[in-house]
Write an enzyme that holds these catalytic residues in place. Structure first.
Site, short mmCIF file in Angstrom:
data_model
loop_
_atom_site.label_atom_id
_atom_site.label_comp_id
_atom_site.label_asym_id
_atom_site.label_seq_id
_atom_site.Cartn_x
_atom_site.Cartn_y
_atom_site.Cartn_z
N LYS A 80 -0.08 -18.06 -2.38
CA LYS A 80 -1.03 -17.77 -1.41
C LYS A 80 -2.26 -17.67 -1.48
CE LYS A 80 -1.34 -14.12 1.85
NZ LYS A 80 -1.07 -12.37 1.85
N LYS B 257 -0.91 -14.60 -5.63
CA LYS B 257 -1.69 -13.98 -4.40
C LYS B 257 -3.26 -13.94 -4.81
CE LYS B 257 -2.24 -10.80 -0.48
NZ LYS B 257 -1.50 -9.56 0.23
C1 PBG Z 1 -1.03 -7.50 2.93
C2 PBG Z 1 -1.19 -8.99 3.33
C3 PBG Z 1 -2.38 -9.54 3.91
C4 PBG Z 1 -2.01 -10.97 4.23
C5 PBG Z 1 -0.47 -10.93 3.99
N1 PBG Z 1 -0.08 -9.51 3.47
C6 PBG Z 1 -3.76 -9.32 3.62
C7 PBG Z 1 -4.39 -8.95 2.57
O1 PBG Z 1 -3.86 -9.14 1.52
O2 PBG Z 1 -5.47 -8.52 2.75
C8 PBG Z 1 -2.67 -12.10 4.48
C9 PBG Z 1 -1.89 -13.14 5.44
C10 PBG Z 1 -2.63 -13.88 6.17
O3 PBG Z 1 -3.99 -14.26 6.12
O4 PBG Z 1 -2.13 -14.66 6.97
N2 PBG Z 1 -1.45 -7.20 1.62
#
Ligand code: PBG
Length: 323
Positions: A245, A192
């Protein structure tokens, strides 16, 4: 001479030689559940995506069924936030109630819950802060376990920790096993990235950090070898599914992961990817088919399943086009 055009002559032969298919069964639809909301509320930054109150879920379940989408991932927007995100692990929290409501409406719907603290903390970071304003890794782990356990008790089918703390998969697996939930799978947000593509989500989920950024816990956008280390660690700690992601700007990582590992790979087509495509199509800059193309590219790179805000409309598109 090589004559590639021989196998492109008609739609029938193109169908026969086609290597990748996107089906509604590949999709996981993200749902934002807001505590205290009745009905649904629009999200400015994401056209056609809504925050839902519990009373609106019956309609959502009906649309999912009609579309042939078998799975959702839940994000909660609580009424109260505090330093340790306590609304995330109360028995009657919004996600816990959402899980119960959805499973009661359709027991076959596969309900995944995102495990993170940023929607629940008053500072908007994904864990417990130390005196220097950084997230304290090992202090955060027990909170994540509490959250996961309360989702398990509510009847969730799978948990998806997105916090990016080190050692979180081992810690969650241990807690779940100790409480008898050894059959509950974990989908790890392994690779991520600290991406600007999450912008619209932070409005949708009200989860933007009140100061700083997430670069001490989410991955550096410049790195690919690091993604492999993260994935290896998560698999060794007990992840059942690994995630990359965002998706479209990280197809190289999806490809690499699909070649290196024998685990199912989930790709998250995130909010920024959604809004960018949606608005470009709305403004007539590109044809609607570009959305299908984006999902096809993600699967072609090696994703097994895709979390996408387009799930409902693309399921209808696939059916209409006989894909
Ligand atoms: C929570 C989370 C996020 C996303 C999914 N889970 C936001 C982040 O990490 O700031 C992003 C998903 C998206 O942009 O569709 N940590």
């Amino acid at each position: 001479m090589y004559r590639g055009r021989r196998l492109r002559k008609s739609e029938s032969i193109r169908k026969l030689v086609r290597e990748t298919i996107v089906s509604p069964h590949d999709f996981i639809y993200p749902l934002f559940l807001e505590e205290g909301l009745s009905g649904k509320a629009e999200i400015q930054s994401m056209p056609d995506v809504y925050r839902y109150g519990l009373d609106a879920l019956e309609e959502v379940v009906a649309s999912l069924k009609e579309a042939g989408v078998v799975s959702v991932i839940l994000f909660g927007i609580p009424k109260n936030k505090d330093a340790c995100g306590s609304s995330a692990y109360v028995d009657d929290g919004i996600v816990q109630k959402g899980i119960q409501t959805l499973k009661a409406l359709d027991p076959s719907l596969y309900v995944i819950a995102d495990v993170c603290m940023c929607e629940y903390t008053d500072h908007g970071h994904c864990g417990i802060l130390n005196a220097y304003g950084d997230v304290e890794n090992d202090e955060t782990l027990p909170y994540l376990s509490k959250i996961a356990l309360s989702y398990a008790k509510a009847g969730v089918d799978m948990i998806a920790p997105s916090d990016m703390m080190d050692g979180h998969i081992a810690s969650l697996r241990k807690t779940l096993d100790e409480h008898g939930y050894y059959q509950l799978p974990i989908m790890a947000y392994s690779a991520k990235y600290a991406s600007s593509f999450y912008g619209p989500f932070r409005e949708a989920a009200d989860s933007a950090p009140s100061f700083g950024n997430r670069k001490t816990y989410q991955m550096d956008i410049a790195n690919s070898k690091e993604a492999l280390r993260e994935i290896t660690a998560d698999i060794e700690e007990g992840a059942d599914i690994i995630m990359v992601k965002p998706a479209m700007a990280y197809l190289d990582i999806i490809k690499e992961a699909s070649m290196q590992y024998s685990y199912p790979i989930c790709a998250y087509q995130v909010s920024g990817e959604y809004s960018m495509l949606k608005m470009a199509v709305q403004q007539g800059l590109m044809q609607y088919d570009v959305i299908y193309e984006s999902l096809l590219a993600i699967k072609r790179a090696g994703a097994t399943m895709i979390i996408t805000y387009f799930a409902l409309e693309m399921a209808a598109y696939c059916r209409k086009r006989d894909i």
